[in-house]
Design an enzyme around this catalytic site. Structure first.
Site, PDB file in Angstrom:
ATOM      1  N   ASP A 232      48.919  32.551  31.946  1.00  0.00           N
ATOM      2  CA  ASP A 232      49.692  34.158  32.660  1.00  0.00           C
ATOM      3  C   ASP A 232      48.306  35.118  32.376  1.00  0.00           C
ATOM      4  O   ASP A 232      47.954  35.670  33.276  1.00  0.00           O
ATOM      5  CB  ASP A 232      50.616  34.034  32.688  1.00  0.00           C
ATOM      6  CG  ASP A 232      51.596  33.259  33.634  1.00  0.00           C
ATOM      7  OD1 ASP A 232      50.617  32.413  34.758  1.00  0.00           O
ATOM      8  OD2 ASP A 232      52.909  32.987  33.193  1.00  0.00           O
TER       9      ASP A 232
ATOM     10  N   ASN B  74      51.581  42.583  36.613  1.00  0.00           N
ATOM     11  CA  ASN B  74      53.119  41.779  35.999  1.00  0.00           C
ATOM     12  C   ASN B  74      53.138  43.428  36.136  1.00  0.00           C
ATOM     13  O   ASN B  74      54.343  43.903  35.931  1.00  0.00           O
ATOM     14  CB  ASN B  74      53.028  41.663  35.173  1.00  0.00           C
ATOM     15  CG  ASN B  74      52.871  40.179  34.959  1.00  0.00           C
ATOM     16  OD1 ASN B  74      53.118  39.335  35.868  1.00  0.00           O
ATOM     17  ND2 ASN B  74      53.008  39.161  34.032  1.00  0.00           N
TER      18      ASN B  74
ATOM     19  N   ARG C  80      64.139  60.624  26.402  1.00  0.00           N
ATOM     20  CA  ARG C  80      63.817  60.012  25.734  1.00  0.00           C
ATOM     21  C   ARG C  80      64.224  58.397  25.176  1.00  0.00           C
ATOM     22  O   ARG C  80      64.972  58.247  25.153  1.00  0.00           O
ATOM     23  CB  ARG C  80      64.232  61.420  24.501  1.00  0.00           C
ATOM     24  CG  ARG C  80      64.459  62.681  24.772  1.00  0.00           C
ATOM     25  CD  ARG C  80      64.828  63.527  24.469  1.00  0.00           C
ATOM     26  NE  ARG C  80      65.257  64.916  24.650  1.00  0.00           N
ATOM     27  CZ  ARG C  80      65.240  65.666  25.538  1.00  0.00           C
ATOM     28  NH1 ARG C  80      66.200  64.544  26.095  1.00  0.00           N
ATOM     29  NH2 ARG C  80      65.336  66.455  25.517  1.00  0.00           N
TER      30      ARG C  80
ATOM     31  N   SER D  23      62.977  41.127  29.500  1.00  0.00           N
ATOM     32  CA  SER D  23      63.655  40.881  27.913  1.00  0.00           C
ATOM     33  C   SER D  23      64.459  42.204  27.844  1.00  0.00           C
ATOM     34  O   SER D  23      64.650  42.950  27.101  1.00  0.00           O
ATOM     35  CB  SER D  23      61.857  41.234  26.481  1.00  0.00           C
ATOM     36  OG  SER D  23      60.961  41.951  26.989  1.00  0.00           O
TER      37      SER D  23
END
Length: 270
Positions: free
Chosen positions: A45, A124, A150, A168
């Site tokens: 990819d 992406n 923050r 993730s």
């Protein structure tokens, strides 16, 4: 039909490229690096992301297809032992003048500095991170303040990128037929003093997100695999790219949810 090949540079990918050149030219396609109709990526990819950025100014007439030489990818969905079949199907498509494609949305990024506006595209995701200190930035949605962020950073992904870094971070997996972008926080600070929403956000097309980092803050930006460090950013606007999509050639069915299952779950049934 004109084609070009972008490869990862390893021995396996180079051998596959040479084999493909021989097979595809027997099927009547012409090799053209500058202005191809279809670009074959051989590698993974990451290789296809490289090909996308190389040809991102020609998206209106270029379609991409990928052979993976490692693990199965979301973009590179052909296997090395299928190179002959792929060349055959590409040849048939060219002879019939019938190239079937799927179109995926992109994220457009407008970076404003004192010198003007720079416009970029990502297939992406786009990320924004602090370099030597916590990232501090205001987040506005459609010109209304949402939060003061923050933390480590912010990730803005496309549907096709939702299975990458975004996943993730706890972001949702989005079908690439939807014209949307997703905003996910990277390790935000939340306590009695600092507060963020903490959940991923989906924005439809025609909506936009503006990020205003603290002035002169050292920041690392990433556009897919391209990284740059800046300290001159006034604001960054992200939105679904209007009138621009990436096209992937489809010579056989390979449903998105089948790719998700194969990549993250596998085929073993209870």
């Amino acid at each position: 039909m004109k084609y070009n090949v972008v490869h990862r540079g390893d021995e396996v990918s180079i051998q596959l490229m040479n084999t493909f050149h021989d097979l595809i030219q027997r099927n009547g396609l012409v090799h053209e690096e500058t202005n191809p109709d279809i670009v074959l990526s051989i590698g993974g990819d990451g290789t296809l992301l490289h090909a996308f950025h190389r040809y991102k100014e020609q998206l209106d007439h270029i379609a991409f297809v990928g052979i993976h030489t490692g693990r199965l990818g979301f973009f590179a969905d052909w296997k090395p032992d299928e190179v002959e079949l792929l060349a055959q199907l590409m040849g048939e498509s060219a002879r019939q003048n019938d190239l079937r494609v799927v179109k995926y949305p992109l994220v457009e990024i407008q970076i404003t500095t004192q010198q003007g506006i720079e416009t970029e595209l990502a297939l992406n995701e786009f990320t924004l991170k602090g370099v030597d200190a916590t990232l501090v930035a205001e987040l506005h949605i459609n010109d209304e303040l949402l939060e003061t962020f923050r933390g480590d950073g912010i990730c803005i992904s496309t549907p096709s990128g939702s299975t990458a870094y975004n996943k993730s971070l706890g972001g949702a997996i989005i079908h690439p037929s939807l014209d949307t972008i997703q905003i996910a926080e990277i390790a935000s600070i939340n306590n009695r003093v600092f507060r963020t929403l903490g959940s991923p956000i989906l924005l439809p097309k025609h909506h936009h997100c503006d990020i205003y980092p603290r002035p002169r803050q050292n920041i690392v930006l990433s556009l897919d695999h391209v990284y740059m460090q800046r300290n001159d950013i006034v604001s960054i606007r992200s939105m679904v790219a209007a009138g621009k999509k990436v096209k992937f050639a489809r010579f056989r069915p390979f449903p998105f949810w089948s790719r998700v299952r194969e990549a993250f779950i596998g085929y073993d049934m209870i």
